[in-house]
Design an enzyme around this catalytic site. Structure first.
Site, mmCIF file in Angstrom:
data_model
loop_
_atom_site.group_PDB
_atom_site.id
_atom_site.type_symbol
_atom_site.label_atom_id
_atom_site.label_comp_id
_atom_site.label_asym_id
_atom_site.label_seq_id
_atom_site.Cartn_x
_atom_site.Cartn_y
_atom_site.Cartn_z
ATOM 1 N N ASP A 43 0.831 -1.204 0.000
ATOM 2 C CA ASP A 43 0.000 0.000 0.000
ATOM 3 C C ASP A 43 0.865 1.253 0.000
ATOM 4 O OD1 ASP A 43 -2.159 -1.600 0.034
ATOM 5 O OD2 ASP A 43 -2.947 -0.946 1.982
ATOM 6 N N ALA A 44 1.956 1.194 0.748
ATOM 7 C CA ALA A 44 2.810 2.375 0.866
ATOM 8 C C ALA A 44 3.431 2.715 -0.488
ATOM 9 C CB ALA A 44 3.904 2.125 1.897
ATOM 10 N N SER A 92 -14.336 28.085 18.456
ATOM 11 C CA SER A 92 -14.491 29.233 17.573
ATOM 12 C C SER A 92 -14.789 30.464 18.430
ATOM 13 C CB SER A 92 -15.577 28.973 16.544
ATOM 14 O OG SER A 92 -16.747 28.579 17.187
ATOM 15 N N LYS A 128 -8.048 39.542 12.881
ATOM 16 C CA LYS A 128 -8.583 38.200 12.706
ATOM 17 C C LYS A 128 -8.213 37.786 11.287
ATOM 18 C CE LYS A 128 -12.692 35.400 13.387
ATOM 19 N NZ LYS A 128 -12.799 34.679 12.128
ATOM 20 N N ARG A 149 -8.223 22.077 12.225
ATOM 21 C CA ARG A 149 -9.237 22.183 13.265
ATOM 22 C C ARG A 149 -10.279 21.068 13.160
ATOM 23 N NH1 ARG A 149 -13.982 26.084 13.479
ATOM 24 N NH2 ARG A 149 -14.838 25.514 15.451
ATOM 25 N N CYS A 441 -46.194 22.372 -2.881
ATOM 26 C CA CYS A 441 -44.794 21.967 -2.880
ATOM 27 C C CYS A 441 -44.349 21.694 -4.318
ATOM 28 C CB CYS A 441 -44.617 20.710 -2.032
ATOM 29 S SG CYS A 441 -42.956 20.021 -2.155
#
Ligand code: IVH
Length: 717
Positions: A43-44, A92, A128, A149, A441
């Site tokens: 796989d590698a 956050s 920011k 994150r 609808c």
């Protein structure tokens, strides 16, 4: 061997030959693996060849072959980044848009800490950065891990890519080359540095020019370019994209960096990190707002995108006392710059039907750039908004309605969906037709009704409406719900179209039905043996599911992530929750108990009972739960305090703290805070103006304290 030749050293002819060779070798390896079950390489090795192929294609996009391994989906061994669980969650920030919001932020902190208005209180103010956050882990002064994150709990392992960013030191300044146990006292053993990865305007422009020249995809803005570049499977590609990094905070630490935010940042700079030179320490609100204005003025000349100013309480001991809400710290806030605006033409209004049947009008626009992003769709909220009135019938835009063909003003505030702010009547054509909102609808033809007090018109088709059914399934597999790897919105839509999955329970019988036999998942377009196997494994893994996720996944109207968490903590197990909600008809003790949960109101309670009382919905839930093992809520270790385990209700005006602060403190001391008084209440804290709750508590003989009494009881008086 050409394998040894560096990608950077290849000329065009050599690259073409190499891409051909790689396509052949990888196809051969694929056949051997999938068809013959006789792998010819590890796989590698396979991954390395694919990565080399991708790197060559990134340098010579025009040479990408039609049969390129990079075009093949599903046939490759699992690729992508490993997952890393953050030891300290990546949170956050709450947003402020006006100076008043910032004043309230400061006042709230004073109230929470019990500080008088005149006591000095310092904050840092810094840009920011509009990039993506990254957590860097240093052990013994050496970079060992970098994670994005992600959802805040778990991110992606991008260590190799982070190593290619020059602003990120591989080794902290002052770390010894050898023998990390000789670490000088000054260096922390463990340091998680957090900050923002971004791309400068100049580098972004140059990258896009290169991409365009090579006929490759260009990026909409520096943020997207930075995200796309950091999340490259091949670090060679990341290395070729000039990313920058500003450190602004930290996660897990073996020893504190300093006793103030500004001190900690200086320390990070000493250790070799880039910190933002615009950062200022501000004594009080006026200085904070002055810094905001100064940074806003310099915004265009900074050379990178920022979207506001972040204020953080400077004193770290006070930060500690303030702590966190569920996803944001109480000691910091982002003061955003005003949204950018642009005018464009509204081509048409389309209606989308959502998970709860809501008919949402979507503006189809002539594409226009707003804040660096090309916008061609925007939300129009609901029929009243189009007609020029708010939910109470009062005029908005001075009553101007919006019609197809109009010139409209579009804005974006942060990451949110673009919206329409205004319409230019002077440019309206004489024959422009008033927009008539559909009463049926558009997806299933069922009547679409508005309940009194609801701004939204909803399809009444329920589960027979295909749009609702698909949207519910998408919600079911979404990140905060079942989060099944390999089963996203796209796959759900395809499975639904072909009738493979009609309701959540079907997901858990997918392998039984399509794992073997005539029709098999692995033979579907875009799938292969490996990816099919991976999906079945990912589904099997989610048979065990935490109660809060299951409740949220059901997609019951008004029951969001936070409510699901409250319900799960209250009922603790699925059987308890199910029995209670089933029995919670109006005026039953079960309904009263449901309503006693702080954060559960009459509307949510009615929605829950309705869902469980609807036979079709209930049957669908039962079929689902039959496949699951629902994890009960683990109770937190009991806290030792005079109010631990007690149910407390706050009522009336509190003078020394806000209701939210009172609640947070009580919960931190192990108390359960309820919204209404019942026989289960142990204690009522009543401020001035307490009304029916105090009366009821007196009738039930429940102990009642005033605010001072409460503070004395919890040792905060
Ligand atoms: S402090 C506890 N400072 O904004 C949260 N964040 O909306 C600490 N960001 O995810 C965040 N510049 O990616 C902080 N100077 C700055 C920042 C910053 C950009 C990002 C960060 C975070 C997001 C929150």
């Amino acid at each position: 061997m050409s394998d040894q030749q560096k990608v950077d050293d290849l000329d065009e002819d050599a690259a073409r030959a190499e891409l051909e060779r790689l396509a052949r070798r990888l196809a051969e390896a694929n056949r051997a693996y999938h068809r013959d079950d006789a792998p010819v390489m590890s796989d590698a090795e396979f991954d390395a060849l694919r990565a080399r192929n991708a790197a060559i294609e990134a340098r010579f996009p025009a040479l990408r072959r039609d049969d390129s391994p990079s075009r093949q989906v599903g046939a490759a061994p699992a690729e992508g980044f490993g997952k890393i669980r953050h030891e300290v969650r990546m949170l956050s920030l709450e947003n402020a848009f006006e100076a008043d919001d910032v004043a309230e932020f400061v006042a709230r902190i004073r109230r929470y800490l019990g500080l008088p208005a005149e006591a000095p209180l310092a904050f840092t103010a810094e840009p920011k950065i509009d990039g993506l956050s990254l957590s860097l882990r240093y052990e013994g002064g050496v970079l060992v891990q970098a994670a994005t994150r992600g959802d805040g709990e778990t991110g992606e392992n991008v260590t190799e890519n982070a190593r290619t960013i020059t602003d990120i030191p591989a080794r902290l300044r002052g770390a010894p080359d050898l023998l990390p146990d000789l670490l000088p006292d000054l260096l922390p053993d463990l340091l998680e540095v957090r900050g923002e990865v971004y791309m400068s305007h100049a580098d972004f422009a140059a990258l896009n020019e290169r991409q365009a020249g090579a006929g490759a995809k260009t990026f909409a803005n520096p943020r997207n370019a930075a995200a796309g570049s950091l999340r490259q499977l091949d670090p060679a590609i990341t290395a070729a994209r000039p990313l920058r990094f500003f450190a602004y905070g930290w996660g897990k630490l073996s020893a504190p960096l300093a006793d103030s935010q500004s001190g900690a940042l200086s320390r990070l700079a000493e250790l070799g990190f880039a910190t933002n030179p615009e950062m200022r320490r501000c004594e009080g609100l006026d200085a904070m707002l002055a810094t905001y204005r100064a940074i806003e003025q310099r915004r265009a000349t900074l050379g990178y995108d920022i979207d506001g100013v972040v204020y953080k309480l400077d004193d770290l001991a006070l930060q500690d006392r303030l702590g966190f809400r569920s996803t944001t710290p109480r000691w910091a806030i982002a003061h955003k710059f005003p949204a950018e605006l642009a005018w464009t033409r509204l081509r048409a209004i389309d209606i989308q039907v959502g998970r709860t049947g809501a008919l949402s009008p979507v503006a189809r626009l002539d594409p226009v750039t707003v804040g660096g992003v090309v916008v061609s769709n925007a939300t129009l909220h609901n029929e009243d908004y189009i007609a020029g009135r708010d939910a109470k019938g009062a005029p908005i835009r001075e009553g101007r309605d919006i019609r197809p063909g109009d010139w409209v003003q579009v804005y974006r505030a942060g990451d949110v969906i673009p919206k329409i702010a205004d319409v230019d009547l002077s440019r309206r054509k004489n024959d422009a037709q008033v927009y008539v909102f559909p009463q049926e609808c558009p997806e299933c033809g069922s009547p679409a009704l508005r309940e009194p007090g609801d701004a939204v018109r909803r399809c009444t088709g329920g589960l027979i409406c295909p749009a609702q059914a698909v949207e519910r399934l998408k919600h079911f597999v979404s990140r905060a719900a079942f989060d099944i790897e390999g089963l996203g919105a796209k796959q759900v839509e395809a499975f639904w179209r072909d009738g493979w999955i009609r309701e959540p329970a079907d997901i858990f019988t997918l392998q039984e039905r399509y794992g073997s036999g005539l029709k098999q998942l692995k033979n579907r377009e875009g799938w292969g043996a490996k990816s099919a196997e991976n999906l079945f494994a990912a589904i099997a893994e989610k048979r065990r599911i935490p109660l809060n996720r299951l409740i949220f996944a059901l997609g019951i109207r008004h029951v969001g992530e936070a409510a699901a968490q409250l319900l799960a903590s209250h009922y603790a197990t699925w059987p308890a929750f199910e029995a209670a909600v089933t029995a919670a008809a109006p005026d039953t003790p079960e309904r009263e108990d449901l309503l006693s949960i702080d954060g559960v109101g009459a509307v949510m309670a009615a929605s829950l009972t309705q869902a469980f009382a609807n036979p079709a919905e209930r049957a669908s839930i039962d079929r689902l739960v039959a496949h699951l093992e629902v994890e009960p809520v683990r109770r937190r270790a009991p806290v030792e305090s005079p109010v631990a385990g007690k149910t407390v209700v706050f009522t009336g005006t509190l003078e020394r703290m806000t209701r939210a602060e009172a609640k947070a403190r009580a919960e931190a001391l192990g108390a359960k805070v309820a919204g209404s008084v019942s026989a289960r209440t142990d204690l009522l804290v009543a401020g001035p103006g307490a009304g029916s709750k105090a009366k009821k508590a007196a009738e039930l003989g429940i102990e009642t304290l005033d605010e001072d009494g409460w503070l004395a009881l919890i040792g905060a008086g």
